[in-house]
Design a protein around this motif. Structure first.
Motif, PDB file in Angstrom:
ATOM      1  N   ALA A  32       1.741 -20.361 -73.062  1.00  7.95           N
ATOM      2  CA  ALA A  32       0.818 -20.163 -73.763  1.00  7.95           C
ATOM      3  C   ALA A  32      -0.437 -21.101 -73.319  1.00  7.95           C
ATOM      4  CB  ALA A  32       1.055 -20.150 -75.083  1.00  7.95           C
ATOM      5  N   THR A 144       3.552 -14.135 -75.207  1.00  7.21           N
ATOM      6  CA  THR A 144       3.191 -15.540 -75.843  1.00  7.21           C
ATOM      7  C   THR A 144       1.877 -15.616 -75.692  1.00  7.21           C
ATOM      8  OG1 THR A 144       3.803 -17.819 -75.796  1.00  7.21           O
ATOM      9  CG2 THR A 144       3.573 -16.841 -73.794  1.00  7.21           C
ATOM     10  N   HIS A 146      -1.597 -18.758 -77.708  1.00 12.28           N
ATOM     11  CA  HIS A 146      -1.856 -19.863 -78.961  1.00 12.28           C
ATOM     12  C   HIS A 146      -3.095 -19.122 -79.615  1.00 12.28           C
ATOM     13  CE1 HIS A 146      -4.282 -23.441 -79.841  1.00 12.28           C
ATOM     14  NE2 HIS A 146      -3.150 -23.777 -80.567  1.00 12.28           N
ATOM     15  N   GLY A 150      -2.031 -15.871 -79.485  1.00 18.63           N
ATOM     16  CA  GLY A 150      -1.082 -15.634 -80.591  1.00 18.63           C
ATOM     17  C   GLY A 150      -1.394 -14.125 -81.083  1.00 18.63           C
ATOM     18  N   SER A 153      -0.806 -11.320 -78.780  1.00 16.82           N
ATOM     19  CA  SER A 153       0.473 -11.324 -78.150  1.00 16.82           C
ATOM     20  C   SER A 153       1.309 -10.233 -79.286  1.00 16.82           C
ATOM     21  CB  SER A 153       1.292 -12.566 -78.195  1.00 16.82           C
ATOM     22  OG  SER A 153       1.440 -13.392 -79.237  1.00 16.82           O
ATOM     23  N   ASP A 154       0.772 -10.479 -80.588  1.00 14.56           N
ATOM     24  CA  ASP A 154       1.587  -9.580 -81.391  1.00 14.56           C
ATOM     25  C   ASP A 154       1.277  -7.926 -80.956  1.00 14.56           C
ATOM     26  OD1 ASP A 154       2.450 -11.608 -82.927  1.00 14.56           O
ATOM     27  OD2 ASP A 154       1.069 -11.269 -84.713  1.00 14.56           O
ATOM     28  N   SER A 173       4.162 -16.694 -80.713  1.00 16.10           N
ATOM     29  CA  SER A 173       3.040 -17.070 -81.029  1.00 16.10           C
ATOM     30  C   SER A 173       2.898 -18.477 -81.801  1.00 16.10           C
ATOM     31  CB  SER A 173       2.352 -15.912 -82.118  1.00 16.10           C
ATOM     32  OG  SER A 173       2.933 -16.027 -83.322  1.00 16.10           O
ATOM     33  N   ALA A 176      -1.557 -18.583 -85.017  1.00 16.35           N
ATOM     34  CA  ALA A 176      -2.033 -17.448 -84.654  1.00 16.35           C
ATOM     35  C   ALA A 176      -2.396 -17.018 -86.356  1.00 16.35           C
ATOM     36  CB  ALA A 176      -0.957 -16.328 -84.508  1.00 16.35           C
ATOM     37  N   ARG A 198       6.931 -16.835 -84.876  1.00 18.15           N
ATOM     38  CA  ARG A 198       5.507 -17.265 -85.376  1.00 18.15           C
ATOM     39  C   ARG A 198       5.504 -18.776 -85.751  1.00 18.15           C
ATOM     40  NH1 ARG A 198       2.558 -17.507 -89.812  1.00 18.15           N
ATOM     41  NH2 ARG A 198       4.155 -16.453 -91.058  1.00 18.15           N
TER      42      ARG A 198
END
Length: 274
Positions: A32, A144, A146, A150, A153-154, A173, A176, A198
């Motif tokens: 990340a 992944t 930040h 983040g 990335s979800d 993540s 996030a 997370r």
């Protein structure tokens, strides 16, 4: 950084995570962190497949390949420009419609700015992963990021899981913000379970910056590194639903603060590009 909200006795009663899991959290944070670097020939020491970017939304990231772990890693950059922060501020919740997604529960709603950002690179990422899985069909996928990365990335995890259902998928993540509503959080929890990680560092204010009062809710599983220095002993696994009142949600948001920039003693944007 010490947290004033709990005394030492309460902290010592927490259940620490395993050293193996802790090492994994650090490992994927390095990917990340590399997403912030304009040119990174070997992200986290692995093979760079392709970088990707969109000049309109200013989304940046890359796909890397780890031949030892047999995985493809999709890393997305956090907020770095005015465009990013403008996208962060688009708080309207909208239906989750993305390339590769056929059906999701009708009541799912996600952050409109984050969805616009992810959709601006989704086709490109899907094509890169499709090509790589054609050559490495037994590889897994890991996403992944930040901060903003983040949140993206979800969205990427859900899209890629729908598009490539036979490939095992994990997500990590860091710092996030809340990304969608309760239906979204429940969908994530049901679809990924313990494969979704997370991570929150002490008093990082970004994960709680978008309030629940606007209809947002975190998914699980949160791993809260509640005190410094960072270690497996100072990191706890919170409840699986995502809004554990004894973890980071218990601290009033402090916005973008030093805790948001540093994870595991590593400053975000540190180039692990060797």
């Amino acid at each position: 950084m010490a947290l004033p909200r709990e005394d030492e006795e309460q902290l010592t009663q927490r259940t620490s995570i395993s050293p193996v899991l802790y090492d994994n959290l650090v490992h994927y944070f390095k990917y990340a962190s590399c997403a912030y670097v304009p040119v990174c020939p070997r992200p986290n020491g692995r093979h760079l497949v392709l970088p990707f970017t969109n000049p309109v939304t200013d989304v940046q990231g890359y796909v890397a390949r780890d031949n030892e772990k047999k995985e493809l890693v999709v890393a997305l950059r956090g907020s770095l420009s005015l465009t990013d922060f403008l996208m962060d501020g688009q708080l309207v919740l909208v239906p989750f419609i993305s390339p590769g997604i056929k059906t999701t529960p009708d009541d799912i709603r996600v952050h409109s700015g984050f969805l616009t950002c992810w959709n601006s690179v989704a086709y490109e990422v899907i094509e890169i992963i499709k090509h790589e899985l054609g050559s490495y069909p037994d590889f897994s996928i890991t996403v992944t990021g930040h901060s903003l990365g983040g949140a993206l990335s979800d969205l990427a995890a859900v899209t890629l899981k729908a598009k490539f259902p036979d490939a095992p998928l994990n997500a990590f993540s860091y710092g996030a913000p809340r990304t969608g509503n309760q239906a979204w959080a429940e969908f994530i929890n049901k679809s990924f379970g313990s494969c979704m990680h997370r991570v929150v560092h002490t008093s990082d204010g970004v994960p709680t910056m978008i309030p629940k009062e606007l209809g947002y809710r975190h998914h699980g599983i949160e791993y809260w590194q509640h005190t410094d220095p960072p270690s497996a002993e100072s990191t706890t696994q919170c409840s699986a639903d995502g809004e554990d009142p004894t973890c980071s949600a218990s601290i009033p948001t402090m916005g973008i603060n030093p805790a948001h920039v540093w994870y595991f003693g590593i400053m975000a944007a540190t180039p692990f590009c060797y």
